[in-house]
Design a protein around this motif. Structure first.
Motif, PDB file in Angstrom:
ATOM      1  N   GLU A   6      -2.705  -8.354   3.891  1.00 50.10           N
ATOM      2  CA  GLU A   6      -3.445  -7.917   4.253  1.00 50.10           C
ATOM      3  C   GLU A   6      -3.032  -8.434   5.423  1.00 50.10           C
ATOM      4  OE1 GLU A   6      -7.959  -9.549   3.333  1.00 50.10           O
ATOM      5  OE2 GLU A   6      -7.633  -8.956   1.081  1.00 50.10           O
ATOM      6  N   THR A   7      -3.604  -8.412   6.411  1.00 45.74           N
ATOM      7  CA  THR A   7      -2.827  -9.516   8.202  1.00 45.74           C
ATOM      8  C   THR A   7      -4.118  -9.175   8.749  1.00 45.74           C
ATOM      9  OG1 THR A   7      -0.607  -7.964   7.259  1.00 45.74           O
ATOM     10  CG2 THR A   7      -1.258  -9.011  10.317  1.00 45.74           C
ATOM     11  N   ASP A   8      -4.385  -9.654   9.714  1.00 47.19           N
ATOM     12  CA  ASP A   8      -5.551 -10.346  10.348  1.00 47.19           C
ATOM     13  C   ASP A   8      -4.748  -9.811  11.442  1.00 47.19           C
ATOM     14  OD1 ASP A   8      -7.952 -11.126   9.164  1.00 47.19           O
ATOM     15  OD2 ASP A   8      -7.144 -12.890   9.243  1.00 47.19           O
ATOM     16  N   LEU A   9      -6.209  -8.370  12.698  1.00 44.81           N
ATOM     17  CA  LEU A   9      -5.189  -8.164  13.750  1.00 44.81           C
ATOM     18  C   LEU A   9      -6.482  -8.637  14.790  1.00 44.81           C
ATOM     19  CD1 LEU A   9      -4.594  -4.563  12.096  1.00 44.81           C
ATOM     20  CD2 LEU A   9      -2.497  -6.622  12.777  1.00 44.81           C
ATOM     21  N   PRO A  10      -5.844 -10.012  15.566  1.00 39.49           N
ATOM     22  CA  PRO A  10      -7.157 -10.829  16.181  1.00 39.49           C
ATOM     23  C   PRO A  10      -7.607  -9.347  17.364  1.00 39.49           C
ATOM     24  CG  PRO A  10      -5.163 -11.869  15.122  1.00 39.49           C
ATOM     25  CD  PRO A  10      -5.166 -10.872  14.910  1.00 39.49           C
ATOM     26  N   GLY A  11      -8.919  -9.392  17.922  1.00 33.87           N
ATOM     27  CA  GLY A  11      -9.590  -8.439  18.748  1.00 33.87           C
ATOM     28  C   GLY A  11      -9.385  -6.940  17.948  1.00 33.87           C
ATOM     29  N   ILE A  12      -8.563  -6.364  16.566  1.00 32.51           N
ATOM     30  CA  ILE A  12      -8.334  -5.525  16.725  1.00 32.51           C
ATOM     31  C   ILE A  12      -9.265  -5.367  14.627  1.00 32.51           C
ATOM     32  CG2 ILE A  12      -7.383  -3.814  15.434  1.00 32.51           C
ATOM     33  CD1 ILE A  12      -5.256  -4.568  17.716  1.00 32.51           C
ATOM     34  N   GLY A  13      -8.587  -5.955  14.257  1.00 33.65           N
ATOM     35  CA  GLY A  13      -9.376  -6.379  12.957  1.00 33.65           C
ATOM     36  C   GLY A  13      -8.656  -6.544  11.933  1.00 33.65           C
ATOM     37  N   ARG A  14      -8.128  -5.893  10.420  1.00 36.95           N
ATOM     38  CA  ARG A  14      -7.989  -5.837   9.321  1.00 36.95           C
ATOM     39  C   ARG A  14      -6.765  -5.061   8.973  1.00 36.95           C
ATOM     40  NH1 ARG A  14      -9.311 -10.083   4.559  1.00 36.95           N
ATOM     41  NH2 ARG A  14      -9.771 -11.272   7.025  1.00 36.95           N
ATOM     42  N   LYS A  15      -5.150  -5.854   8.520  1.00 35.42           N
ATOM     43  CA  LYS A  15      -4.534  -3.803   7.867  1.00 35.42           C
ATOM     44  C   LYS A  15      -4.291  -4.508   6.472  1.00 35.42           C
ATOM     45  CE  LYS A  15       0.037  -2.853   9.193  1.00 35.42           C
ATOM     46  NZ  LYS A  15       1.479  -2.871   9.950  1.00 35.42           N
ATOM     47  N   PHE A  16      -4.142  -3.641   6.253  1.00 34.41           N
ATOM     48  CA  PHE A  16      -3.924  -3.528   4.204  1.00 34.41           C
ATOM     49  C   PHE A  16      -3.100  -2.320   4.282  1.00 34.41           C
ATOM     50  CE2 PHE A  16      -8.416  -4.059   5.207  1.00 34.41           C
ATOM     51  CZ  PHE A  16      -8.801  -5.117   4.301  1.00 34.41           C
ATOM     52  N   SER A  17      -1.604  -3.156   4.267  1.00 42.00           N
ATOM     53  CA  SER A  17      -0.146  -2.876   3.673  1.00 42.00           C
ATOM     54  C   SER A  17       0.050  -2.395   2.045  1.00 42.00           C
ATOM     55  CB  SER A  17       0.939  -3.120   4.417  1.00 42.00           C
ATOM     56  OG  SER A  17       1.429  -3.415   5.396  1.00 42.00           O
ATOM     57  N   VAL A  18      -0.158  -1.192   2.155  1.00 44.59           N
ATOM     58  CA  VAL A  18      -0.068  -0.862   0.194  1.00 44.59           C
ATOM     59  C   VAL A  18       1.006  -0.481  -0.114  1.00 44.59           C
ATOM     60  CG1 VAL A  18      -1.089   0.392  -1.333  1.00 44.59           C
ATOM     61  CG2 VAL A  18      -2.432  -0.543   0.155  1.00 44.59           C
ATOM     62  N   GLU A  19       1.939  -0.677  -1.079  1.00 48.12           N
ATOM     63  CA  GLU A  19       3.025   0.217  -1.600  1.00 48.12           C
ATOM     64  C   GLU A  19       2.590   0.423  -2.848  1.00 48.12           C
ATOM     65  OE1 GLU A  19       7.831  -0.309  -2.573  1.00 48.12           O
ATOM     66  OE2 GLU A  19       7.011  -1.799  -1.757  1.00 48.12           O
ATOM     67  N   THR A  20       2.411   1.947  -3.266  1.00 49.03           N
ATOM     68  CA  THR A  20       2.388   2.103  -4.618  1.00 49.03           C
ATOM     69  C   THR A  20       3.287   2.233  -5.373  1.00 49.03           C
ATOM     70  OG1 THR A  20       3.128   4.311  -4.952  1.00 49.03           O
ATOM     71  CG2 THR A  20       1.189   4.038  -3.658  1.00 49.03           C
ATOM     72  N   ASP A  21       2.878   2.085  -6.394  1.00 51.45           N
ATOM     73  CA  ASP A  21       3.725   1.579  -8.226  1.00 51.45           C
ATOM     74  C   ASP A  21       4.572   3.473  -8.030  1.00 51.45           C
ATOM     75  OD1 ASP A  21       2.357   0.039  -9.187  1.00 51.45           O
ATOM     76  OD2 ASP A  21       1.240   0.946 -10.846  1.00 51.45           O
ATOM     77  N   GLU A  22       4.592   3.951  -7.247  1.00 57.78           N
ATOM     78  CA  GLU A  22       5.476   5.211  -6.797  1.00 57.78           C
ATOM     79  C   GLU A  22       6.857   4.855  -5.456  1.00 57.78           C
ATOM     80  OE1 GLU A  22       6.081   7.526  -9.282  1.00 57.78           O
ATOM     81  OE2 GLU A  22       4.442   6.862 -10.399  1.00 57.78           O
ATOM     82  N   SER A  23       6.094   3.959  -4.809  1.00 57.73           N
ATOM     83  CA  SER A  23       6.569   3.163  -3.680  1.00 57.73           C
ATOM     84  C   SER A  23       6.664   3.928  -2.350  1.00 57.73           C
ATOM     85  CB  SER A  23       8.810   3.493  -4.118  1.00 57.73           C
ATOM     86  OG  SER A  23       8.945   2.681  -5.187  1.00 57.73           O
ATOM     87  N   GLU A  24       5.527   4.622  -2.528  1.00 54.63           N
ATOM     88  CA  GLU A  24       4.645   5.485  -1.989  1.00 54.63           C
ATOM     89  C   GLU A  24       4.546   3.986  -0.513  1.00 54.63           C
ATOM     90  OE1 GLU A  24       4.936   8.155  -0.744  1.00 54.63           O
ATOM     91  OE2 GLU A  24       5.173   9.274  -1.933  1.00 54.63           O
ATOM     92  N   LYS A  25       4.183   4.109   1.004  1.00 54.99           N
ATOM     93  CA  LYS A  25       3.921   2.987   1.879  1.00 54.99           C
ATOM     94  C   LYS A  25       3.197   3.830   2.024  1.00 54.99           C
ATOM     95  CE  LYS A  25       7.852   0.231   1.694  1.00 54.99           C
ATOM     96  NZ  LYS A  25       9.295   0.102   2.561  1.00 54.99           N
ATOM     97  N   ILE A  26       1.483   3.211   2.736  1.00 58.46           N
ATOM     98  CA  ILE A  26       0.639   3.740   3.559  1.00 58.46           C
ATOM     99  C   ILE A  26       0.308   2.149   3.679  1.00 58.46           C
ATOM    100  CG2 ILE A  26       0.147   5.265   2.145  1.00 58.46           C
ATOM    101  CD1 ILE A  26      -2.643   4.181   1.482  1.00 58.46           C
ATOM    102  N   SER A  27      -0.443   2.031   5.077  1.00 59.30           N
ATOM    103  CA  SER A  27      -0.701   1.144   5.741  1.00 59.30           C
ATOM    104  C   SER A  27      -2.797   1.262   5.720  1.00 59.30           C
ATOM    105  CB  SER A  27      -0.355   0.525   7.012  1.00 59.30           C
ATOM    106  OG  SER A  27       0.854  -0.603   7.096  1.00 59.30           O
ATOM    107  N   ILE A  28      -3.424   0.874   6.366  1.00 66.19           N
ATOM    108  CA  ILE A  28      -4.952   1.476   6.338  1.00 66.19           C
ATOM    109  C   ILE A  28      -5.363   0.424   7.782  1.00 66.19           C
ATOM    110  CG2 ILE A  28      -7.710   1.239   5.846  1.00 66.19           C
ATOM    111  CD1 ILE A  28      -5.784   2.366   2.905  1.00 66.19           C
TER     112      ILE A  28
END
Length: 165
Positions: A6-28
């Protein structure tokens, strides 16, 4: 198990960086206004992220309930929570000319007539009311978070729209 940062994004919100067990990467990215953006990192370009979809708050919650298995659980999975297997949770927006507008939850006897419960209401002003009581007045633009069996939720929708189950 997925690795989530998790990363705070001041003035924007919060970013969640996810790496799955299958090594897929997404950010929300969850914006302060409730908007969600989902990005995917293509394997052939490890430094780039592509926008996959932008969702409103209600859409994101609906999709989260689907992904989380709230309305359908694949039969191949162990059903340790059998007692909840018939439970559905849905978001339902109240629109103009519905029979329920201006009436209370108690007036409609929702639990008694449908076997469902309203677990929350999101008002037009984005104010949230958790577990509204029988005195809670239903208004146009409110989004109800309802729980129950699918058949009961269908009866509830008819009751809200037409005044009959």
């Amino acid at each position: 198990m997925a690795n989530i940062r998790e990363t705070d994004l001041p003035g924007i919100g919060r970013k969640f960086s996810v790496e799955t067990d299958e090594s897929e990467k997404i950010s929300i990215i969850v914006h302060e206004d409730g908007k969600r953006e989902i990005f995917h990192n293509p394997p052939d370009s490890p430094e780039d992220y592509e926008l996959v979809v932008t969702l409103g708050d209600v859409e994101a919650r609906q999709i989260a309930s689907i992904i989380g298995g709230m309305s359908y659980r694949p039969s191949g999975l162990e059903q340790a929570e059998l007692s909840l297997s018939q439970l559905s949770i849905e978001w339902y927006k109240l629109k103009r000319n519905m029979d329920c507008l201006g009436k209370t939850i108690g007036d409609l006897a929702i639990r008694e007539n449908t076997g469902t419960v309203i677990i929350a209401s999101i008002e037009s002003s984005r104010k949230q009311k958790i577990s509204p009581g029988p005195e809670y007045v239903l208004q146009e633009g409110y989004t109800l978070v309802v729980a129950g069996e699918r058949s009961g939720i269908q009866i509830l929708k008819q009751l809200l729209e037409r005044g009959s189950g």
